[in-house]
Structure formats: structure tokens, C-alpha cells
Motif scaffolding. Structure first.
Motif, PDB file in Angstrom:
ATOM      1  N   GLU A   2       2.233   1.475  -3.596  1.00 30.35           N
ATOM      2  CA  GLU A   2       1.219   1.745  -4.623  1.00 30.35           C
ATOM      3  C   GLU A   2       0.627   3.147  -4.498  1.00 30.35           C
ATOM      4  O   GLU A   2       0.302   3.779  -5.512  1.00 30.35           O
ATOM      5  CB  GLU A   2       0.109   0.694  -4.548  1.00 30.35           C
ATOM      6  CG  GLU A   2       0.545  -0.699  -4.961  1.00 30.35           C
ATOM      7  CD  GLU A   2      -0.481  -1.757  -4.617  1.00 30.35           C
ATOM      8  OE1 GLU A   2      -1.645  -1.381  -4.319  1.00 30.35           O
ATOM      9  OE2 GLU A   2      -0.138  -2.957  -4.643  1.00 30.35           O
ATOM     10  N   GLU A   3       0.473   3.616  -3.274  1.00 32.94           N
ATOM     11  CA  GLU A   3      -0.128   4.931  -3.047  1.00 32.94           C
ATOM     12  C   GLU A   3       0.916   6.032  -2.934  1.00 32.94           C
ATOM     13  O   GLU A   3       0.583   7.175  -2.604  1.00 32.94           O
ATOM     14  CB  GLU A   3      -1.015   4.892  -1.800  1.00 32.94           C
ATOM     15  CG  GLU A   3      -2.178   3.916  -1.940  1.00 32.94           C
ATOM     16  CD  GLU A   3      -3.135   3.938  -0.758  1.00 32.94           C
ATOM     17  OE1 GLU A   3      -2.941   4.771   0.163  1.00 32.94           O
ATOM     18  OE2 GLU A   3      -4.087   3.129  -0.747  1.00 32.94           O
ATOM     19  N   ASN A   4       2.166   5.690  -3.215  1.00 34.56           N
ATOM     20  CA  ASN A   4       3.258   6.668  -3.222  1.00 34.56           C
ATOM     21  C   ASN A   4       3.288   7.464  -1.911  1.00 34.56           C
ATOM     22  O   ASN A   4       3.449   8.687  -1.898  1.00 34.56           O
ATOM     23  CB  ASN A   4       3.110   7.627  -4.413  1.00 34.56           C
ATOM     24  CG  ASN A   4       4.398   8.373  -4.720  1.00 34.56           C
ATOM     25  OD1 ASN A   4       5.501   7.916  -4.391  1.00 34.56           O
ATOM     26  ND2 ASN A   4       4.279   9.539  -5.326  1.00 34.56           N
ATOM     27  N   LEU A   5       3.164   6.759  -0.813  1.00 32.81           N
ATOM     28  CA  LEU A   5       3.050   7.440   0.479  1.00 32.81           C
ATOM     29  C   LEU A   5       4.369   8.022   0.973  1.00 32.81           C
ATOM     30  O   LEU A   5       4.362   8.925   1.813  1.00 32.81           O
ATOM     31  CB  LEU A   5       2.469   6.482   1.526  1.00 32.81           C
ATOM     32  CG  LEU A   5       0.994   6.108   1.311  1.00 32.81           C
ATOM     33  CD1 LEU A   5       0.496   5.224   2.446  1.00 32.81           C
ATOM     34  CD2 LEU A   5       0.117   7.342   1.168  1.00 32.81           C
ATOM     35  N   ASN A  33       4.332  11.514   0.214  1.00 31.73           N
ATOM     36  CA  ASN A  33       3.477  12.250   1.155  1.00 31.73           C
ATOM     37  C   ASN A  33       4.176  12.455   2.487  1.00 31.73           C
ATOM     38  O   ASN A  33       4.028  13.514   3.119  1.00 31.73           O
ATOM     39  CB  ASN A  33       2.155  11.502   1.373  1.00 31.73           C
ATOM     40  CG  ASN A  33       1.109  12.368   2.028  1.00 31.73           C
ATOM     41  OD1 ASN A  33       0.691  13.389   1.472  1.00 31.73           O
ATOM     42  ND2 ASN A  33       0.684  11.983   3.227  1.00 31.73           N
ATOM     43  N   ILE A  59       0.839  -1.206   0.000  1.00 28.96           N
ATOM     44  CA  ILE A  59       0.000   0.000   0.000  1.00 28.96           C
ATOM     45  C   ILE A  59       0.870   1.251   0.000  1.00 28.96           C
ATOM     46  O   ILE A  59       0.615   2.207  -0.734  1.00 28.96           O
ATOM     47  CB  ILE A  59      -0.951  -0.015   1.208  1.00 28.96           C
ATOM     48  CG1 ILE A  59      -2.002  -1.116   1.036  1.00 28.96           C
ATOM     49  CG2 ILE A  59      -1.629   1.339   1.388  1.00 28.96           C
ATOM     50  CD1 ILE A  59      -2.845  -1.366   2.268  1.00 28.96           C
ATOM     51  N   ASN A  67      -0.318   8.636   5.476  1.00 31.45           N
ATOM     52  CA  ASN A  67      -1.348   9.190   4.596  1.00 31.45           C
ATOM     53  C   ASN A  67      -2.040  10.409   5.197  1.00 31.45           C
ATOM     54  O   ASN A  67      -3.116  10.804   4.753  1.00 31.45           O
ATOM     55  CB  ASN A  67      -2.381   8.115   4.231  1.00 31.45           C
ATOM     56  CG  ASN A  67      -2.933   7.395   5.463  1.00 31.45           C
ATOM     57  OD1 ASN A  67      -2.761   7.842   6.594  1.00 31.45           O
ATOM     58  ND2 ASN A  67      -3.587   6.266   5.238  1.00 31.45           N
TER      59      ASN A  67
END
Length: 476
Positions: A348-351, A354, A345, A444
Motif C-alpha cells: 500500500e505504501e509502495n515501499l 523506496n 503495508i 521506509n
């Protein structure tokens, strides 16, 4: 821990009709403290049994990297538990363990060779220490004298006896000193706030610390040292203190000079917490052995691990090929499944992007809001891993007395009055005195949540110090 008065417990009928008072059957961390009861978690909020919602701005102990209630991770764990909940690693392996270890090794861009999965950071450090020793015994010309370790003062590497021995957390060591192994010595931490001399440049500071480490090798006998152990960004013991530029390159050079290994403890600061998956990526070094945990599984299962370099594993593989260590629950399938899904995750969510962006915002806002407060001595950190250290006197940087319990009291007030959870720490000044709180929200976290965190922390700090600090037990 700051004590809150216990609510009158319910009474019940005992033997022969005698009136008894119910009490918790849990051997809690503090038997006199009335713990808040958590009923659930929703995103970045903890939901207490009484219905209150608390924003988890620290992810517990910098554990929660995705927040709470992530159904995708929960489903991955459930699938694994229904398939096979336990694996006897004496005979078997599982796809979950193999895929997690492959993911971890590949995430180092070929720098590390193998991964070893356990259930806590303390277990990981125990394994790292034993692996370092075994490496020297498996060399073509075994180095039997290598039995010592050098770590740093005001460090924390775990609570089991071996991990506690290689750490430098005075309070946690004190009662157990007679039981701890004596083949460990400590040098100064890299803490620019309290360690640098006035007018000293970063380069001069690094040179001074490198000389100190070199002298320690000479004092104990360089041929006796297995490894130097350190956290890239110090967590609980100092409160998110990063090293100054060039520090770890200099420390690794000293280790190489004397043939010792470099062990980096990334249990708290690693797996994305400081902006890169591995904190050492920002230091210009590659460790020989690395420990990981906390954000590895995000709190969805107990899981931690060890990564070993090619230098170490090539020797073991050419030697006995057997790591003389093991746990009943090592490579636990459910833990591996949780960690693998959490890491997928994050990717995939390029955290990590962030973490870097929200970390920069958090740093900027914290400094704008708190740096001029008369009781805030330092604000430091990296990524989404930030510490605020409090002082009694800003001109001298004098800490509060230890028995004021400032950091836990601030955190308690945060939960009760401001609906925010922070992580407290002590000993950041001299090992006993010195209070700090850690702010380490989920990867996130959104910008509006960062703004809310800083506003809540600012009001909390203002309110707490305006109320005064009673010595002998700070109020909450």
C-alpha cells in the motif's frame, strides 16, 4: 562475538545467609558477553534500558523492514490472538493462514503454486529439503536414487542439523560435522570480488562456475541429485554478495539438464529486501522451491515460509497429496496475521520503490565515503542490503586474522560510541577469515536517514582502524 567486560553483578543472600552473585539465567549466544538490554523501539531506533537511542541500520539480521512500534501490525496481531492464538493444522486452518498464503502465491504472478508457513528460516530450509526429496519419490516413475544436494561453499542456510548440512558456513558447521548428513557436496560461490580471475569477463566467470557445477553432477552421479541450493544475494556468510549477470540462468540450465530442482534461499535477501518482493525476479529464473523469512514478518512475530512451484506441487497433488512433514506451530495464526499486515503495508505504501531509490542512494554514498579507505576491500549489495568487506592489505586483499574479530568489534563500537547498529559477519575471504558488516535499514528509511547512516559508518570505520587492531581480541 567481541567480549566486553562484565559489570560487577549485584550480590544477594543465598542459602543459610551465604553471599551469592546473580547471573543471567539465559543460555545466551556467548556466556561471557554483556549484552545490551533493549527496552523498546521507536521507528528506526532501538531504545536501551539505560536510555540510549541506537539507530537500527541493519534491522537486526535484516529483519526489521518497517522499523519498530508499528501500531497497525501490532493491532493485527492482537486481533488474531484474541480471536484464536493457536491452530492445530492437523484438523483446522485459519483465515490468516489462507490469506497470507494466497497473497504470497499471487505475488509470484502465477509462478508458484502453494506456500507453507513455519517459524524460522532454518525450519523453512528443512521443509524445502524434504519437499525436494518427496517430489522425486512421487513422480510417476519414482527416482529413489535422488538423495544428494549440491550447495555452495561459504553459504548459510540455517542452524538446525539438516539446514546446517546443506550450508557451507565452516565455523557454524565445525563442532557438529560428525552429526551432519554426508550426502551434500559444495561448489564455489559466485563472488566476483574474490572469485573472478584478473581479466576474466562476467560471461567467462559464469561459464567457469557452470562447468564446475556440471562436473560436480558428473562426479556424484547426476541421477542421485535432488537439488542445487543457493542464495540469490548471499547474506550472513559473505555479506550481501550478488551474483553476476546470467549466473542463475546458467545454474538452472545445469539443473534442468540433469533433472534436478533449483532451491533458492531468500530468507535474508527476499521479501523486498533487494528491491523486488522476490529476489529471483531480478535473475531471470523461477525456482522450483523458495524459502522466505526475516522481512516476511518484519520481526513482529517469528514467521518464515516455503513457496513451491507448480512443477513440484502438481506431482504431489497427483500422487499421495500428503506432504510428510509438520510442526506443532506451523501456520501459526498470529505469525500469519503479522506477516500479512506487514506485506499489505509494503504494498500500500509502495515501499519497494523506496527500497530501490534509497538503495541507490545508499550505494552511491557508501562508495563515495568508503571506497578509498585502505581497509575497505569491497562494497556490494542490492536494494537496501549492502555489505562492506574489510581487508588488512588492500593491494593483496588479505583479510585480517580471524582472532582479531574485526567485524564484531566495529559493530560494538558503533553501538557504544556512534549510536548505530550494524550486523557483523566473518568468513567472507576463505570461510574462516574475512570480516564484513551488513547495512540493511527499514524499507521506509528516508534520504536524510541514509545520509546520517553513511556519515556515522564512515566516522566509525575511520575511528576504528585509526585506533589499531590488537590481534587476539579486537578492542571496542
Amino acid at each position: 562475538m567481541v567480549l566486553r567486560p562484565l559489570d560487577p553483578p549485584p550480590e544477594g543472600n543465598g542459602v543459610d545467609g551465604a553471599r551469592t552473585v546473580e547471573k543471567s539465567a539465559v543460555l545466551h549466544r556467548d556466556l561471557r558477553y554483556r549484552f545490551h538490554s533493549v527496552a523498546g523501539g521507536e521507528g528506526n531506533h532501538l531504545v536501551l534500558e539505560d536510555g540510549r537511542r541506537v539507530f537500527d541500520a541493519s534491522g537486526g539480521a535484516a529483519v526489521g523492514c518497517l522499523g519498530w512500534g508499528n501500531e497497525r501490525v501490532a493491532r493485527a496481531v492482537l486481533r488474531q490472538m484474541l480471536a484464536i492464538p493457536y491452530c492445530s493444522t492437523v484438523f483446522y486452518t485459519t483465515r490468516a493462514q489462507e490469506e497470507l498464503c494466497r497473497f504470497l502465491v499471487d505475488s509470484t504472478n502465477g509462478k508458484m503454486s502453494r506456500a507453507y508457513i513455519v517459524n524460522s528460516g532454518s525450519e523453512a530450509m528443512e521443509a524445502a529439503v524434504k519437499l525436494a526429496r518427496q517430489y522425486f519419490l512421487e513422480l510417476p516413475e519414482p527416482e529413489n536414487k535422488r538423495v544428494r544436494f549440491i550447495s555452495r561453499r561459504q553459504s548459510y542456510h540455517g542452524i538446525t542439523l539438516g539446514a546446517l548440512a546443506v550450508g557451507g558456513h565452516e565455523y557454524r558447521r565445525a563442532k557438529f560435522e560428525p552429526l551432519l548428513m554426508k550426502n551434500v557436496s559444495r561448489v564455489s560461490p559466485c563472488n566476483a570480488f574474490r572469485g573472478k580471475i584478473a581479466g576474466e569477463t562476467d560471461e567467462d566467470y559464469v561459464s567457469r562456475l557452470a562447468n564446475e557445477l556440471d562436473n560436480e553432477f558428473q562426479t556424484v552421479g547426476p541421477e542421485t541429485v535432488c537439488a542445487f541450493i543457493a542464495e540469490p544475494v548471499v547474506g550472513a556468510a559473505l555479506g550481501c554478495v550478488p551474483s553476476v549477470p546470467g549466473y542463475f540462468k546458467a545454474m538452472q540450465a545445469i539443473c534442468r539438464k540433469y533433472g534436478a530442482l533449483l532451491i533458492l534461499d531468500e530468507v535474508m535477501c527476499g521479501m523486498g529486501r533487494t528491491g523486488t518482493l522476490h529476489a529471483w525476479e531480478q535473475e531471470g529464473v523461477v525456482p522450483d522451491i523458495q524459502t522466505i523469512g526475516k522481512a516476511l514478518g518484519g520481526g513482529y512475530q517469528p514467521v518464515a515460509g516455503v513457496l513451491a512451484s507448480h512443477r513440484v506441487m502438481d506431482v504431489i497433488e497427483r500422487g499421495s497429496s500428503v506432504f510428510v512433514h509438520g510442526h506443532t506451530y506451523q501456520g501459526h495464526p498470529a505469525g500469519c496475521a503479522a506477516a500479512l499486515e506487514v506485506q499489505r503495508i509494503i504494498r500500500e505504501e509502495n515501499l519497494l520503490a523506496n527500497v530501490q531509490a534509497m538503495g541507490a542512494l545508499l550505494a552511491k554514498r557508501l562508495r563515495e565515503r568508503l571506497q578509498d579507505h585502505p581497509n575497505v576491500g569491497d562494497i556490494r549489495g542490492r536494494g537496501l542490503f549492502w555489505g562492506v568487506e574489510f581487508v588488512a592489505d588492500k593491494s593483496t586483499l588479505a583479510p585480517f586474522p580471524a582472532d582479531a574479530h574485526v567485524a564484531p568489534a566495529i559493530c560494538e563500537r558503533g553501538v557504544v560510541k556512534y549510536g548505530i547498529s550494524l550486523y557483523p559477519g566473518s568468513g567472507s575471504a576463505d570461510g574462516i577469515r574475512g570480516d564484513h558488516v551488513i547495512i540493511s535499514p527499514a524499507f521506509n528509511v528516508r534520504s536524510e536517514e541514509v545520509e546520517w547512516i553513511v556519515d556515522a559508518v564512515g566516522r566509525l570505520v575511520d575511528d576504528f582502524f585509526a585506533a589499531g587492531i590488537p590481534i587476539g581480541g579486537a578492542s571496542a
